[in-house]
Scaffold this motif. Structure first.
Motif, PDB file in Angstrom:
ATOM      1  N   ASN A 122      27.179  -5.251  20.194  1.00  4.16           N
ATOM      2  CA  ASN A 122      28.365  -5.380  19.642  1.00  4.16           C
ATOM      3  C   ASN A 122      28.627  -4.151  18.486  1.00  4.16           C
ATOM      4  O   ASN A 122      28.843  -3.782  16.981  1.00  4.16           O
ATOM      5  N   ASP A 128      31.304  -0.739  18.448  1.00  5.04           N
ATOM      6  CA  ASP A 128      32.332  -0.799  17.890  1.00  5.04           C
ATOM      7  C   ASP A 128      33.172  -0.023  19.627  1.00  5.04           C
ATOM      8  O   ASP A 128      34.307   0.464  19.578  1.00  5.04           O
ATOM      9  N   SER A 186      28.070  -3.217  13.735  1.00  8.20           N
ATOM     10  CA  SER A 186      28.248  -2.019  14.474  1.00  8.20           C
ATOM     11  C   SER A 186      27.689  -1.027  14.212  1.00  8.20           C
ATOM     12  O   SER A 186      26.866  -0.133  13.844  1.00  8.20           O
ATOM     13  N   THR A 214      34.998   6.771  17.234  1.00 10.51           N
ATOM     14  CA  THR A 214      35.362   6.592  15.855  1.00 10.51           C
ATOM     15  C   THR A 214      33.688   6.809  15.452  1.00 10.51           C
ATOM     16  O   THR A 214      32.961   7.553  15.737  1.00 10.51           O
ATOM     17  N   ASN A 269      34.406  -2.225  21.490  1.00  4.34           N
ATOM     18  CA  ASN A 269      35.353  -3.150  20.644  1.00  4.34           C
ATOM     19  C   ASN A 269      36.775  -3.185  21.787  1.00  4.34           C
ATOM     20  O   ASN A 269      37.988  -3.383  20.990  1.00  4.34           O
ATOM     21  N   THR A 321      32.736  -5.536  13.419  1.00  2.00           N
ATOM     22  CA  THR A 321      32.618  -3.494  12.655  1.00  2.00           C
ATOM     23  C   THR A 321      31.183  -3.766  11.800  1.00  2.00           C
ATOM     24  O   THR A 321      30.150  -2.611  11.883  1.00  2.00           O
TER      25      THR A 321
END
Length: 671
Positions: free
Chosen positions: A179, A181, A342, A133, A184, A339
């Motif tokens: 936290n 991602d 992160s 990501t 996630n 989101t």
């Protein structure tokens, strides 16, 4: 005197920055955040002023500053991270002793057996790796120890340099990994809940800790160098006094059992407790000496502090736990809040590495979510570390600004009543900040911007339009409301000020173009705000749909389906309080289209213009609800302002009606 007034705001900013340094960054205590707000209010309601005692105060500040930074402070190295067994964890754990890695894996398997594991091919499963990501940095994520927002002002060996330790569960750890991602996963599709994710904490014993007590429940591993770790397990909260022989030891505490979470606490020795009290006392003396340079407007400050206290009590009463603002609790997987958090942490990592272009990029080439939240989380991390104290400050400021907005359209007593009435409307909104949503920050800037546009002062007008533009940066659907009130402000003030100057005074609105500029520079795409604005989940209808539906009504177009428009309007007005919404909307329209001269016949002059501006802003905020998601947090600001306009309008019309009745009562009696 002129120079003092000219640089008044600069002195305020410098003093506020100095207060941040005195309190110590990052600020992770609730009382310090509250104190910071009080000091900000004090500076806002004061002016820089030199007097015959100023040189004494300056000398005192100099001596106290030297004393403060000469007093030693307890500090020690700490490391932490999530622990997932290979090959599912993306962390290498290369710095952990091999024996300890095996023991931690056994602990994980004991409480999370393989037959309960979710499918690794499912993207919602904790076993599915998400290292590709764009928001993650594999070179940082794969280290043994996580990075943290609290390291930005220090240079730790592991995760953080701490001055205290009190961990009762994952949230109180304030871990930088919580936290990201990359972790996630969705709680409803996995056997491993995010708020129960296994983790470890490492404390490096140094000479500062000698004489202090380390207390814990559960299992800890003590090791030095390459020696095999020795485990110490307790079923009750037990303490061990740290001796000089244990300098250099690494103490690992593991949390793997969801039913018995790790609890570990450091009780400083008497020496460090005394030093802490002295540090606090000196800090307070420094702040008092600094504030002595400012002459306070006592009445305005007293009112603001009173409202601040009321808002603080209200926040305490409506929050499940006021200490949640000092936690870093695991946000729901797949939600926008995670989101934002992160990407904010990713920006802090980039800032620490000196990659300022990446900080400006905000984690993406083209904005998809609410862009302002990325930068808010970044700034919050710089000041408040891995806490939600930035959200706490915004919640207080939001409630305070709402109170002052009611005072701008109603006399004091009705304004207080209206504020209490609408307080419940925003309860869910400011609590949304804890879940990481943009609404509390966006509404704060919106209300503050509206308040400043009521004023004639050109500096306040400029900052007012800037605040309005910033609210659009957090919630793009506020754009029409912001443009409407800015246009109305220029239109109604054109007689007293030349148009060219008015445009200049309102030029803060140009900040609305920042999102487009970002998307053009980094993504090379002409997207005005975010790419999410055009997806069907958000954009429910279009102007074309309305034209087609109009064609159905007049018999011109028989192919169009009118039920989509009907559903959109039903959701807009029915969710919930249909009668109240329709009534307040009609009154808002009436207030917006009625000329000012007519309004002044029954509304006092000092409130008339404000109500007019507020009604125009409310209609502008309502307009996007005809096309995009028309309910819940998306519509909170639109309906909040519409209700306030309706209450104000009804109050003044009722007042005039009562006066007329009382005026004609004697005539009726004579007849």
């Amino acid at each position: 005197m002129l120079k003092e007034l000219k640089f008044n705001n600069l002195y305020k900013v410098i003093s506020f920055i100095f207060v941040l340094i005195i309190l110590g960054l990052p600020i992770i205590e609730l009382w310090k955040a509250a104190l910071l707000l009080v000091i900000g209010i004090y500076l806002w309601h004061s002016n820089f002023k030199l007097n015959k005692y100023s040189y004494i105060a300056l000398l005192l500040i100099f001596l106290l500053t030297i004393t403060k930074f000469s007093i030693p402070e307890l500090s020690f190295e700490e490391g932490d991270n999530i622990f997932l067994p290979k090959p599912y964890g993306t962390v290498t754990y290369s710095d952990l002793p091999p024996t300890l890695r095996n023991k931690m894996s056994n602990e994980f398997m004991k409480y999370h057996p393989k037959h309960k594991w979710c499918d690794e091919k499912n993207p919602s499963c904790w076993r599915h790796t998400k290292t590709n990501t764009p928001q993650t940095r594999p070179d940082i994520i794969k280290d043994t120890y996580s990075t943290s927002a609290e390291t930005i002002w220090h240079h730790p060996k592991y995760t953080r340099i701490l001055h205290s330790l009190d961990i009762k569960h994952l949230s109180t750890l304030r871990g930088g990994f919580v936290n990201r991602d990359i972790y996630n996963w969705y709680d409803w599709q996995t056997n491993l809940y995010r708020f129960e994710m296994p983790f470890f904490v490492m404390i490096e014993i140094n000479k500062d800790l000698v004489g202090s007590k380390l207390c814990w429940t559960g299992k800890t591993y003590w090791t030095k160098g390459n020696k095999a770790p020795a485990s110490i397990e307790t079923t009750q909260f037990s303490c061990a006094k740290i001796s000089p022989n244990e300098i250099g030891f690494h103490v690992y505490a593991v949390s793997a059992n969801p039913k018995n979470p790790l609890e570990i606490k450091l009780i400083p020795s008497t020496k460090w407790q005394i030093y802490e009290y002295i540090q606090t006392f000196i800090s307070i003396c420094l702040i008092i000496s600094l504030l002595s340079f400012f002459k306070l407007k006592a009445s305005a400050f007293a009112e603001n502090i009173f409202i601040f206290g009321i808002c603080l009590i209200a926040l305490y009463a409506t929050s499940q736990n006021i200490n949640l603002y000092t936690y870093e609790f695991a946000l729901s997987g797949g939600y926008d809040g995670l989101t934002y958090k992160s990407i904010g942490l990713h920006m802090i990592d980039a800032f620490r590495l000196g990659n300022f272009i990446e900080v400006l990029r905000g984690g993406s080439d083209v904005y998809y979510n609410m862009p302002g939240m990325f930068y808010f989380r970044f700034i919050e991390g710089l000041i408040f570390g891995q806490t939600n104290l930035g959200v706490f400050c915004i919640a207080i400021l939001l409630l305070t600004s709402c109170y002052y907005l009611t005072k701008k359209v109603l006399p004091t007593i009705p304004a207080i009543v209206a504020f209490l009435m609408f307080f419940a409307t925003f309860t869910d909104i400011y609590n949304l900040g804890l879940d990481g949503y943009a609404e509390p920050i966006a509404i704060f800037f919106l209300v503050s911007g509206i308040l400043l546009t009521f004023e004639e002062n050109h500096k306040q007008l400029w900052f007012g339009t800037l605040f309005l533009a910033i609210s659009v940066f957090f919630r793009p659907n506020y754009l029409f409301g912001v443009l409407f009130i800015t246009g109305a402000s220029i239109f109604y003030k054109r007689k007293s000020t030349p148009i060219s100057k008015l445009i200049y005074y309102h030029s803060g609105i140009l900040f609305c173009g920042v999102s487009l500029l970002h998307n053009l520079v980094f993504g090379h795409q002409f997207i005005i705000f975010t790419s999410a604005s055009s997806i069907p989940d958000n954009l429910r209808t279009t102007p074309i749909d309305y034209f087609k539906s109009l064609g159905v009504l007049i018999g011109y177009n028989e192919q169009a389906e009118i039920h989509t428009i009907y559903k959109q309007i039903s959701l807009w007005l029915d969710y919930p309080f249909k009668s109240l919404k329709i009534t307040s909307l009609l009154i808002t329209v009436l207030a917006a289209i009625t000329p000012l001269k007519k309004l002044k016949q029954f509304i006092e002059d000092k409130y008339c213009f404000n109500i007019k501006m507020l009604s125009i802003a409310a209609l502008g905020l309502q307009l996007p609800l005809l096309f995009w998601v028309p309910f819940g947090r998306y519509a909170a600001a639109a309906w909040g302002l519409s209700y306030l306009v309706a209450v104000s309008f009804v109050f003044y019309t009722s007042k005039v009606s009562l006066l007329k009745i009382n005026k004609y009562k004697p005539r009726l009696a004579l007849k």
